[in-house]
Design a protein around this motif. Structure first.
Motif, PDB file in Angstrom:
ATOM      1  N   ARG A  98       6.101   8.963  -1.098  1.00 22.15           N
ATOM      2  CA  ARG A  98       7.447   9.546  -1.037  1.00 22.15           C
ATOM      3  C   ARG A  98       8.426   8.832  -1.974  1.00 22.15           C
ATOM      4  O   ARG A  98       9.628   9.000  -1.881  1.00 22.15           O
ATOM      5  N   GLY A  99       7.886   7.972  -2.847  1.00 18.91           N
ATOM      6  CA  GLY A  99       8.724   7.335  -3.872  1.00 18.91           C
ATOM      7  C   GLY A  99       9.534   6.160  -3.360  1.00 18.91           C
ATOM      8  O   GLY A  99      10.452   5.681  -4.032  1.00 18.91           O
ATOM      9  N   ILE A 100       9.221   5.667  -2.159  1.00 16.43           N
ATOM     10  CA  ILE A 100       9.955   4.525  -1.593  1.00 16.43           C
ATOM     11  C   ILE A 100       9.312   3.228  -2.109  1.00 16.43           C
ATOM     12  O   ILE A 100       8.085   3.120  -2.177  1.00 16.43           O
ATOM     13  N   TYR A 101      10.134   2.276  -2.496  1.00 14.31           N
ATOM     14  CA  TYR A 101       9.614   0.967  -2.923  1.00 14.31           C
ATOM     15  C   TYR A 101       9.104   0.225  -1.686  1.00 14.31           C
ATOM     16  O   TYR A 101       9.770   0.245  -0.648  1.00 14.31           O
ATOM     17  N   VAL A 102       7.944  -0.439  -1.823  1.00  5.01           N
ATOM     18  CA  VAL A 102       7.337  -1.088  -0.663  1.00  5.01           C
ATOM     19  C   VAL A 102       6.969  -2.534  -0.992  1.00  5.01           C
ATOM     20  O   VAL A 102       6.333  -2.816  -2.009  1.00  5.01           O
ATOM     21  N   LEU A 103       7.378  -3.421  -0.097  1.00  6.24           N
ATOM     22  CA  LEU A 103       6.943  -4.815  -0.155  1.00  6.24           C
ATOM     23  C   LEU A 103       5.965  -4.989   1.007  1.00  6.24           C
ATOM     24  O   LEU A 103       6.338  -4.758   2.163  1.00  6.24           O
ATOM     25  N   CYS A 104       4.717  -5.358   0.725  1.00 10.80           N
ATOM     26  CA  CYS A 104       3.691  -5.382   1.774  1.00 10.80           C
ATOM     27  C   CYS A 104       3.062  -6.769   1.916  1.00 10.80           C
ATOM     28  O   CYS A 104       2.667  -7.385   0.921  1.00 10.80           O
TER      29      CYS A 104
END
Ligand SMILES: NC(=O)c1ccc[n+]([C@@H]2O[C@H](COP(=O)([O-])OP(=O)(O)OC[C@H]3O[C@@H](n4cnc5c(N)ncnc54)[C@H](O)[C@@H]3O)[C@@H](O)[C@H]2O)c1
Length: 314
Positions: free
Chosen positions: A93-99
């Motif tokens: 969905r184009g969301i930036y993710v820090l995992c």
């Protein structure tokens, strides 16, 4: 400064002890939009305690119109792979993710996750003050030997892939890619390495020695870089000592601070801030990219297999 609207997925121990306090400490940089946990009690607690706008039970309830970035801190261990689904859905969905680490224990899923352009995998040791200082002093071609040790008390299932991978990643970050691996392990259960030693040859020609033990009497994380008459030693997270040209100097990040919170000492807050700088467009790329992080997982996999143990799940 533009504040980033953020979701937190997973409100367990790491959220409570590290990430929620860290986000609260940089409240001028973020708007806490949604907190997600399959355990509604935990999600509601985090909403009330930290002032999120919404609590939700599933990542599908995160609205991309409301949220630009998300922190995924759900669990991954043998038989429980709870990073993959939220990371893939949020990135789609184009969301930036820090995992958080480990991204996954599956090779196929690792390849898919590492290819997501809006993902920044966490290896917080790269942002830890002592390792930052060590790398400023000594890295790359001038390094001739790099020794790293990570020890702790009691067996951990999939230890190297879920925990000691931190220090393997630091070795790559300081000395570059590994070309050759020799390794030996001691284990009663093949998925619970009790002791492991690996000899590495970096592409630069430098030699690496990696050692982990879960039969230790205390938690130890140590690194020593040597070459061309220079030594840099790290006793994480408290001390860097270096000897250059007969002069010995020290750096202690907590020397003049009465209390230095774990989220600063272990690099979580600077890692989070580096992620936010990327989301805001101040930095052109992630502080750690998916393909870069994946190389540390492939190195761990290679070491385990060379030692006769199972690596990443096929
Ligand atoms: N970087 C480090 O030094 C470090 C240290 C410790 C832990 N970690 C990592 O942090 C992560 C979280 O660890 P923890 O100790 O907080 O675990 P935890 O089990 O205490 O918390 C995880 C939370 O996620 C929730 N959850 C599980 N599946 C979910 C899903 N599909 N959607 C939403 N919520 C879900 C659980 O209900 C729980 O509240 C792990 O990946 C762990 O490896 C990193």
């Amino acid at each position: 400064m533009k504040r980033v609207r953020i979701a937190v997925v997973g409100a367990g121990a790491m959220a409570r002890s590290v990430y929620l306090p860290a986000l609260a400490a940089i409240s001028e940089e973020v708007i806490l939009d949604t907190v997600v946990d399959i355990d509604q009690v935990k999600a509601e607690w985090a909403k009330e305690r930290y002032g999120f706008r919404r609590a939700a039970a599933h990542v599908s309830e995160v609205r991309e119109g409301d949220v630009e970035a998300a922190l995924v801190i759900t669990p991954v261990r043998e038989g429980l792979d709870a990073h993959y689904e939220p990371v893939m859905e949020l990135c789609r969905r184009g969301i930036y993710v820090l995992c958080e680490k480990p991204l996954t224990l599956s090779r196929r899923r690792l390849e898919q996750m590492a290819a997501q352009p809006t993902l920044m995998p966490i290896f917080n040791r790269r942002f830890t003050p002592v390792y930052q200082q060590a790398r400023r002093l000594f890295c790359g071609e001038s390094l001739q030997c790099l020794y790293a040790q990570k020890s702790g008390r009691g067996p951990v299932t999939r230890e190297l892939l879920t925990n000691s991978i931190h220090i393997l990643d630091v070795m790559r970050w300081m000395a570059g890619e590994v070309r050759e691996v020799e390794a030996m392990a001691l284990s009663e259960d093949p998925k619970q390495e009790l002791a492991l030693g690996a000899l590495l040859r970096f592409a630069s020609g430098a030699v690496g020695i990696f050692h982990m033990s879960r039969g230790a009497g205390q938690w130890v994380e140590r690194l020593e870089a040597t070459g061309h008459g220079r030594t840099v030693c790290v006793e994480a997270p408290h001390l860097v000592r270096w000897a250059f040209e007969d002069k010995v100097e020290e750096y202690r990040p907590d020397l003049n601070r009465w209390i230095m919170p774990a989220e600063a000492k272990f690099g979580f807050t600077p890692c989070l801030q580096r992620f936010l700088a990327w989301v805001r467009g101040i930095e052109p790329e992630a502080g750690i990219t998916g393909p870069d992080a994946a190389q540390s997982y492939y190195l761990a996999d290679r070491i385990l297999r060379t030692a006769g143990l199972p690596g990443l799940d096929e």
